[in-house]
Design an enzyme around this catalytic site. Structure first.
Site, mmCIF file in Angstrom:
data_model
loop_
_atom_site.group_PDB
_atom_site.id
_atom_site.type_symbol
_atom_site.label_atom_id
_atom_site.label_comp_id
_atom_site.label_asym_id
_atom_site.label_seq_id
_atom_site.Cartn_x
_atom_site.Cartn_y
_atom_site.Cartn_z
ATOM 1 N N PHE A 1 -38.224 93.530 -4.398
ATOM 2 C CA PHE A 1 -39.181 94.346 -3.590
ATOM 3 C C PHE A 1 -38.686 94.312 -2.195
ATOM 4 O O PHE A 1 -38.416 92.976 -1.788
ATOM 5 C CB PHE A 1 -40.629 93.738 -3.860
ATOM 6 C CG PHE A 1 -41.289 93.998 -5.046
ATOM 7 C CD1 PHE A 1 -42.421 94.664 -5.275
ATOM 8 C CD2 PHE A 1 -40.859 93.251 -6.253
ATOM 9 C CE1 PHE A 1 -42.987 94.816 -6.396
ATOM 10 C CE2 PHE A 1 -41.549 93.311 -7.479
ATOM 11 C CZ PHE A 1 -42.740 94.180 -7.479
ATOM 12 N N GLU A 2 -38.772 95.363 -1.537
ATOM 13 C CA GLU A 2 -38.176 95.271 -0.081
ATOM 14 C C GLU A 2 -39.401 95.847 0.720
ATOM 15 O O GLU A 2 -39.509 97.259 0.499
ATOM 16 C CB GLU A 2 -36.858 95.983 0.076
ATOM 17 C CG GLU A 2 -35.843 95.164 -0.508
ATOM 18 C CD GLU A 2 -35.167 94.025 0.321
ATOM 19 O OE1 GLU A 2 -35.724 93.894 1.284
ATOM 20 O OE2 GLU A 2 -34.342 93.323 -0.009
#
Length: 371
Positions: A238-239
């Site tokens: 996840f960014e």
């Protein structure tokens, strides 16, 4: 743009954890609420800080997630506590009947305190998955082996420079199903992670259309996500990225919250196979087309600069006490065609110049470039 049935994030937002500078001290209120029976200390950081973990739920499906592996990437930490509040409400309890979550809210407390990517030994923990030279890396790997997760969520922030493909849309959230070999084959575990990302993207497109990107999938066995994918556990990177005028990333935390809830719901309801890997590859791969401020015709303010050029200014995040300052730095100077700014100033336009009124640090920076 919100779906009428979407969970109201404001009901679950953890008010004690806000802004960008999130340290172990910040999390004290939240950690004290955790029942002793469900909490544990995995070990200690280089500087002797405890590495906390806790469990939620009683289901057979096991999900491991960790945040702030990079100390200055705090947005997902905020979203994790929002998620915890949701899961412990009547709305989220169904997930905890099916799933058991193991959560490490801050893997790098030394880096968080110093507001740096690396740990106190100046090692990037996300490049230490093979050698395991650092106590924080060893603690995570030991937890992985003992907990035996069915899924892993690797939670990070990304810089403001990322665009959705080559478009003028900022990558507010990006995902990756990491490769598990140099050939970047779609292995069974990678395929599962891809389908979960498609599910999350479906939800986010209703909130931030065309602002979701796909992170580069170049293989690196030293990265934790690649390593866990090599070990046949579906792993998702996840960014949390930039949202317009949201440098504290309070809007982005909400998008990550909704992504987490969608992933957990999809897993708990057994709906992963409703999604297609082909749709994963339709998510545009991130470009790098954004500056924080794009300044056209800066020679109006700085006569030493040649006409026709532009300045691409990026902010350096600097810790000042317990707050983060955003200091201008020169990213590039030149034509800069095809690039975009989170803020664009054309110095030939008086209205644009008025946008800089009172922003002496930016004005002084422009006036002194090249001197």
């Amino acid at each position: 743009m919100y779906n009428a049935t979407m969970t109201d994030h404001s009901l679950y937002k953890e008010r004690s954890v806000q802004n960008r500078y999130i340290t172990l001290e910040t999390l004290e209120t939240c950690l004290k609420k955790r029942p002793a029976a469900s909490s544990k200390i995995l070990g200690k950081s280089v500087q002797g800080e405890p590495l906390y973990a806790f469990t939620l739920g009683k289901g057979e499906t096991r999900i491991l997630m960790w945040s702030q592996m990079h100390g200055n990437e705090s947005t997902t930490t905020k979203a994790v506590w929002d998620m915890v509040n949701y899961l412990e409400s009547s709305e989220g309890l169904a997930i905890l009947e099916i799933c058991t979550l193991m959560i490490v809210p801050m893997l790098n407390p030394d880096g968080a305190k110093a507001y740096t990517r690396v740990n106190a030994n100046e090692v990037d923990l996300n490049r230490d998955a093979q050698e395991l030279t650092q106590p924080e890396s060893q603690a995570l790997r030991d937890l992985f082996e003992k907990f035996k997760p069915d899924y892993c969520f690797n939670l990070h922030d990304q810089r403001t420079l990322f665009s959705v493909g080559q478009s003028a849309n900022v990558a507010t959230v990006s995902f990756l199903s990491p490769a598990s070999n140099q050939e970047r084959e779609v292995t069974p575990s990678r395929e599962v992670a891809m389908k979960l990302i498609v599910a999350m993207n479906e939800t986010l497109q209703r909130m931030i259309p065309e602002q979701v990107g796909r992170y580069d999938d170049g293989f690196n066995a030293n990265c934790v996500g690649d390593t866990f994918q090599m070990l046949n556990v579906p792993t998702i990177l996840f960014e949390a990225g930039h949202s317009p005028k949201d440098y504290m990333r309070e809007n982005t935390r909400e998008y990550i919250f909704h992504a987490l809830i969608k992933a957990l719901t999809t897993i708990s309801k057994g709906e992963i196979e409703n999604y297609s890997t082909s749709d994963y590859f339709k998510i545009p791969e991130n470009g790098k087309l954004f500056y924080d401020i794009l300044v056209h015709d800066p020679q109006v303010l700085n006569p030493d600069l040649a006409p026709g050029i532009s300045l691409g200014i990026r902010f350096k995040e600097v810790l000042d006490g317990n707050r983060i300052l955003f200091k201008p730095e020169l990213g590039d100077m030149g034509k800069l065609d095809g690039f975009y700014g989170h803020e664009t100033v054309n110095c030939l336009n008086q209205k644009d110049l008025e946008l800089l009124s009172g922003r002496d640090e930016i004005l002084d920076f422009i006036k002194n470039v090249g001197k």
